[in-house]
Design a protein around this motif. Structure first.
Motif, PDB file in Angstrom:
ATOM      1  N   PHE A  80      16.398 -16.640  41.717  1.00 11.63           N
ATOM      2  CA  PHE A  80      17.800 -16.633  42.248  1.00 11.63           C
ATOM      3  C   PHE A  80      18.223 -17.837  41.841  1.00 11.63           C
ATOM      4  CE2 PHE A  80      21.009 -17.415  45.259  1.00 11.63           C
ATOM      5  CZ  PHE A  80      21.678 -16.181  45.478  1.00 11.63           C
ATOM      6  N   PHE A  81      19.563 -17.618  40.762  1.00 11.60           N
ATOM      7  CA  PHE A  81      20.018 -18.822  40.563  1.00 11.60           C
ATOM      8  C   PHE A  81      21.417 -18.290  39.607  1.00 11.60           C
ATOM      9  CE2 PHE A  81      21.760 -22.956  38.545  1.00 11.60           C
ATOM     10  CZ  PHE A  81      21.047 -23.905  39.750  1.00 11.60           C
ATOM     11  N   PRO A  82      22.337 -17.560  40.595  1.00 15.26           N
ATOM     12  CA  PRO A  82      23.393 -16.893  39.839  1.00 15.26           C
ATOM     13  C   PRO A  82      24.393 -17.950  39.474  1.00 15.26           C
ATOM     14  CG  PRO A  82      23.407 -16.755  42.138  1.00 15.26           C
ATOM     15  CD  PRO A  82      22.180 -17.561  41.995  1.00 15.26           C
ATOM     16  N   GLY A  83      25.473 -17.339  39.030  1.00 19.00           N
ATOM     17  CA  GLY A  83      26.720 -18.160  38.316  1.00 19.00           C
ATOM     18  C   GLY A  83      27.562 -18.299  39.501  1.00 19.00           C
ATOM     19  N   TYR A  84      28.448 -19.193  39.296  1.00 15.04           N
ATOM     20  CA  TYR A  84      29.449 -19.958  40.236  1.00 15.04           C
ATOM     21  C   TYR A  84      30.340 -18.539  40.961  1.00 15.04           C
ATOM     22  CZ  TYR A  84      33.366 -21.868  42.305  1.00 15.04           C
ATOM     23  OH  TYR A  84      34.609 -22.417  43.186  1.00 15.04           O
ATOM     24  N   ARG A  85      30.596 -17.542  40.117  1.00 15.32           N
ATOM     25  CA  ARG A  85      31.529 -16.701  40.931  1.00 15.32           C
ATOM     26  C   ARG A  85      30.786 -15.900  41.765  1.00 15.32           C
ATOM     27  NH1 ARG A  85      33.646 -13.703  35.399  1.00 15.32           N
ATOM     28  NH2 ARG A  85      31.369 -14.110  34.940  1.00 15.32           N
ATOM     29  N   LEU A  86      29.500 -15.509  41.561  1.00 12.11           N
ATOM     30  CA  LEU A  86      28.740 -14.768  42.494  1.00 12.11           C
ATOM     31  C   LEU A  86      28.534 -15.396  43.678  1.00 12.11           C
ATOM     32  CD1 LEU A  86      27.145 -12.235  43.389  1.00 12.11           C
ATOM     33  CD2 LEU A  86      25.414 -12.683  42.088  1.00 12.11           C
ATOM     34  N   LEU A  87      28.043 -16.823  43.669  1.00 15.99           N
ATOM     35  CA  LEU A  87      27.704 -17.589  44.675  1.00 15.99           C
ATOM     36  C   LEU A  87      29.113 -17.808  45.290  1.00 15.99           C
ATOM     37  CD1 LEU A  87      25.696 -20.498  42.922  1.00 15.99           C
ATOM     38  CD2 LEU A  87      24.910 -19.078  44.994  1.00 15.99           C
ATOM     39  N   ARG A  88      30.126 -17.931  44.941  1.00 18.24           N
ATOM     40  CA  ARG A  88      31.467 -18.176  45.776  1.00 18.24           C
ATOM     41  C   ARG A  88      31.799 -16.951  46.295  1.00 18.24           C
ATOM     42  NH1 ARG A  88      36.346 -17.793  41.611  1.00 18.24           N
ATOM     43  NH2 ARG A  88      35.400 -15.646  41.663  1.00 18.24           N
ATOM     44  N   ASP A  89      31.545 -15.740  45.879  1.00 20.57           N
ATOM     45  CA  ASP A  89      31.826 -14.210  46.354  1.00 20.57           C
ATOM     46  C   ASP A  89      30.744 -14.232  47.672  1.00 20.57           C
ATOM     47  OD1 ASP A  89      33.548 -13.409  44.537  1.00 20.57           O
ATOM     48  OD2 ASP A  89      32.117 -12.491  43.446  1.00 20.57           O
ATOM     49  N   LEU A  90      29.559 -14.823  47.444  1.00 21.82           N
ATOM     50  CA  LEU A  90      28.733 -14.502  48.657  1.00 21.82           C
ATOM     51  C   LEU A  90      28.942 -15.276  49.897  1.00 21.82           C
ATOM     52  CD1 LEU A  90      25.220 -14.570  46.965  1.00 21.82           C
ATOM     53  CD2 LEU A  90      26.235 -12.595  48.149  1.00 21.82           C
ATOM     54  N   ARG A  91      29.515 -16.905  49.531  1.00 25.67           N
ATOM     55  CA  ARG A  91      30.052 -17.695  50.631  1.00 25.67           C
ATOM     56  C   ARG A  91      31.304 -17.062  51.331  1.00 25.67           C
ATOM     57  NH1 ARG A  91      29.116 -23.194  50.401  1.00 25.67           N
ATOM     58  NH2 ARG A  91      31.288 -23.333  50.243  1.00 25.67           N
ATOM     59  N   ARG A  92      32.077 -16.623  50.370  1.00 31.16           N
ATOM     60  CA  ARG A  92      33.403 -16.117  51.203  1.00 31.16           C
ATOM     61  C   ARG A  92      33.099 -14.691  51.890  1.00 31.16           C
ATOM     62  NH1 ARG A  92      37.543 -15.956  45.796  1.00 31.16           N
ATOM     63  NH2 ARG A  92      38.110 -18.129  45.979  1.00 31.16           N
TER      64      ARG A  92
ATOM     65  N   GLN B 112       5.635 -19.187  39.873  1.00 33.68           N
ATOM     66  CA  GLN B 112       6.276 -20.167  38.932  1.00 33.68           C
ATOM     67  C   GLN B 112       6.987 -21.185  39.604  1.00 33.68           C
ATOM     68  OE1 GLN B 112       7.995 -19.161  35.125  1.00 33.68           O
ATOM     69  NE2 GLN B 112       7.484 -17.011  35.688  1.00 33.68           N
ATOM     70  N   PRO B 113       6.119 -22.354  40.189  1.00 31.55           N
ATOM     71  CA  PRO B 113       6.928 -23.433  41.121  1.00 31.55           C
ATOM     72  C   PRO B 113       8.260 -23.967  40.838  1.00 31.55           C
ATOM     73  CG  PRO B 113       4.393 -23.825  40.708  1.00 31.55           C
ATOM     74  CD  PRO B 113       5.048 -22.692  39.856  1.00 31.55           C
ATOM     75  N   TRP B 114       8.641 -24.112  39.378  1.00 27.34           N
ATOM     76  CA  TRP B 114       9.757 -24.600  39.178  1.00 27.34           C
ATOM     77  C   TRP B 114      11.027 -23.860  39.753  1.00 27.34           C
ATOM     78  CZ3 TRP B 114      13.255 -21.864  36.378  1.00 27.34           C
ATOM     79  CH2 TRP B 114      12.735 -20.477  35.723  1.00 27.34           C
TER      80      TRP B 114
ATOM     81  N   THR C  56      15.995 -23.204  42.935  1.00 28.67           N
ATOM     82  CA  THR C  56      16.711 -22.372  44.044  1.00 28.67           C
ATOM     83  C   THR C  56      16.813 -23.111  44.966  1.00 28.67           C
ATOM     84  OG1 THR C  56      15.589 -20.319  43.339  1.00 28.67           O
ATOM     85  CG2 THR C  56      16.762 -20.226  45.247  1.00 28.67           C
ATOM     86  N   GLU C  57      16.274 -24.140  45.549  1.00 24.61           N
ATOM     87  CA  GLU C  57      16.506 -25.243  46.810  1.00 24.61           C
ATOM     88  C   GLU C  57      17.741 -25.813  46.434  1.00 24.61           C
ATOM     89  OE1 GLU C  57      12.767 -27.248  46.886  1.00 24.61           O
ATOM     90  OE2 GLU C  57      11.553 -25.809  48.398  1.00 24.61           O
ATOM     91  N   LEU C  58      17.952 -26.183  45.248  1.00 26.34           N
ATOM     92  CA  LEU C  58      19.255 -26.889  45.034  1.00 26.34           C
ATOM     93  C   LEU C  58      20.616 -26.094  45.573  1.00 26.34           C
ATOM     94  CD1 LEU C  58      18.773 -27.985  41.254  1.00 26.34           C
ATOM     95  CD2 LEU C  58      18.448 -29.442  43.068  1.00 26.34           C
ATOM     96  N   LEU C  59      20.260 -24.848  45.717  1.00 28.57           N
ATOM     97  CA  LEU C  59      21.511 -24.032  46.142  1.00 28.57           C
ATOM     98  C   LEU C  59      21.420 -23.880  47.813  1.00 28.57           C
ATOM     99  CD1 LEU C  59      21.286 -21.118  43.537  1.00 28.57           C
ATOM    100  CD2 LEU C  59      22.757 -23.078  43.355  1.00 28.57           C
TER     101      LEU C  59
END
Length: 402
Positions: free
Chosen positions: A236-248, A266-268, A273-276
């Motif tokens: 899970f590391f989607p683009g800005y638009r999908l992240l924005r839609d989820l937050r909204r 894969q630990p990386w 993902t934790e950055l989000l």
């Protein structure tokens, strides 16, 4: 979008290898006319051997059998595995055969990530499950949690036409697969229609005409949500638009739940993902980590009416580089069943991520660092595409016999 919504389908959820492999192997072994199979990973292990026998059975019954594997995902199939298939008339092909440098696989980008099967134009299977023993619980703590669907009904015609087009070329021209679908319907007849069945669409992503189709379906469902959005996704590391839609959505009162990997293969992946997390949790998105074993699923449910199951992760490689395929379903019964299975996973094996308590200065540094890494990762597909713009190769696997 390249999807065409069709009614009257029966969509059956299949969970993990225990639910998936018996159904697909039985269908393949009983094929009478045609088997079309595309997969990212095929290993010569217990599961691969079971598939091997099913394919041989289909060929022995006179079925035309086409198998497309990804060259990077399935790089080391021995002649003892491939030769009996070739001898039986199975048409084996490799998408972008693996390239090695000092023994390491180097051509990772733009992979064929499909997991598709179509049998006799009557039954289809779509999902995220590969042909390897690590999709069975007996594999142990690293066995993957995953999902697929069995499709019966008119949608099978679309999936069949797509796979048939791929027999000739990996990325068909605009409308080509639909023309072939219509031609196959005239020749073979329309697959059975189930009254009061599910409305569904077959949605794919490629690097030519349909670069954003899967992401657009997700975004449309998220923007229309009124009660709950439930996404379980391995990477899970989607683009800005999908992240924005989820937050909204969360801010307008929709319950937004994300089920992500707690113990990834894969630990990386987890570190990225934790950055989000902070960005999402601040908007009241609920983040859960699945901790029992690696999560490999790519599924979602919105408002107990819209659902998707397929091969596409929500990360830069799936959304911007790989060839992917999902089924999107509008059906209350199927959506509720999938939601109940994910809720069970959350109740039994997930831990909710809490917002970390940090000082103002550290919080600002985390935000800056996350922003830099986020934009770097999101632009990675663009940079990577500069050297990989050519048409991918699909190479027939040859017989070793003289």
């Amino acid at each position: 979008m390249n999807s065409h919504w069709v009614p009257g389908n029966r969509i059956t959820l299949l969970e993990n290898g225990e639910g998936y492999f018996p159904r697909v192997f039985e269908a393949i072994a009983a094929a009478e006319r045609e088997v079309l199979l595309e997969t990212f990973i095929l290993f010569d292990d217990k599961v691969g051997q079971q598939l091997h026998q099913a394919l041989l059975s289909a060929a022995a019954r006179g079925a035309e059998v086409h198998v497309l594997i990804d060259g990077w995902g399935s790089p080391d199939l021995p002649a003892s595995f491939t030769q009996p298939l070739l001898d039986a008339g199975v048409r084996l092909r490799s998408f972008e055969p693996v390239q090695r440098l000092f023994g390491a696989r180097i051509n990772l980008l733009r992979r064929m990530h499909h997991k598709l099967v179509v049998v006799d134009g009557q039954r289809a299977f779509v999902g995220g499950i590969n042909y390897s023993i690590d999709h069975l619980e007996e594999f142990g703590p690293l066995a993957k949690q995953d999902y697929a669907v069995e499709v019966d009904g008119p949608l099978v015609g679309q999936i069949q036409a797509f796979c048939r087009a791929n027999v000739q070329a990996p990325q068909p021209a605009r409308g080509q697969w639909l023309k072939r679908w219509r031609a196959s319907m005239e020749r073979d007849g329309v697959p059975g229609v189930h009254e009061d069945g599910a409305v569904a669409a077959f949605v794919t992503r490629d690097n030519h005409l349909h670069r954003t189709d899967i992401e657009r379906h997700y975004r449309a469902a998220v923007r229309s949500a009124r009660q709950r959005i439930l996404i379980a996704n391995a990477y899970f590391f989607p683009g800005y638009r999908l992240l924005r839609d989820l937050r909204r959505a969360a801010r307008r009162g929709v319950q937004v739940d994300l089920v992500l990997q707690g113990h990834p293969d894969q630990p990386w992946v987890k570190r990225a993902t934790e950055l989000l997390y902070r960005h999402l949790i601040r908007a009241d998105v609920r983040v859960f980590e699945y901790n029992e074993r690696p999560l490999h699923g790519k599924v979602a449910v919105v408002d107990d009416i819209w659902a998707t199951v397929g091969s596409s992760n929500l990360d830069p490689t799936s959304l911007s580089l790989n060839l992917e395929a999902n089924v999107v379903v509008r059906d209350a019964a199927f959506a509720r069943h999938l939601r109940e299975r994910i809720d069970h996973l959350m109740a039994q094996s997930c831990e909710r991520v809490q917002r970390p308590a940090t000082g103002r200065l550290r919080s600002a540094w985390i935000a800056v660092r996350s922003m830099i890494v986020f934009h770097a990762l999101r632009r990675f597909p663009v940079w990577a595409s500069q050297g990989t713009a050519r048409t991918p190769r699909v190479v027939p696997m040859r017989s070793d016999a003289p």
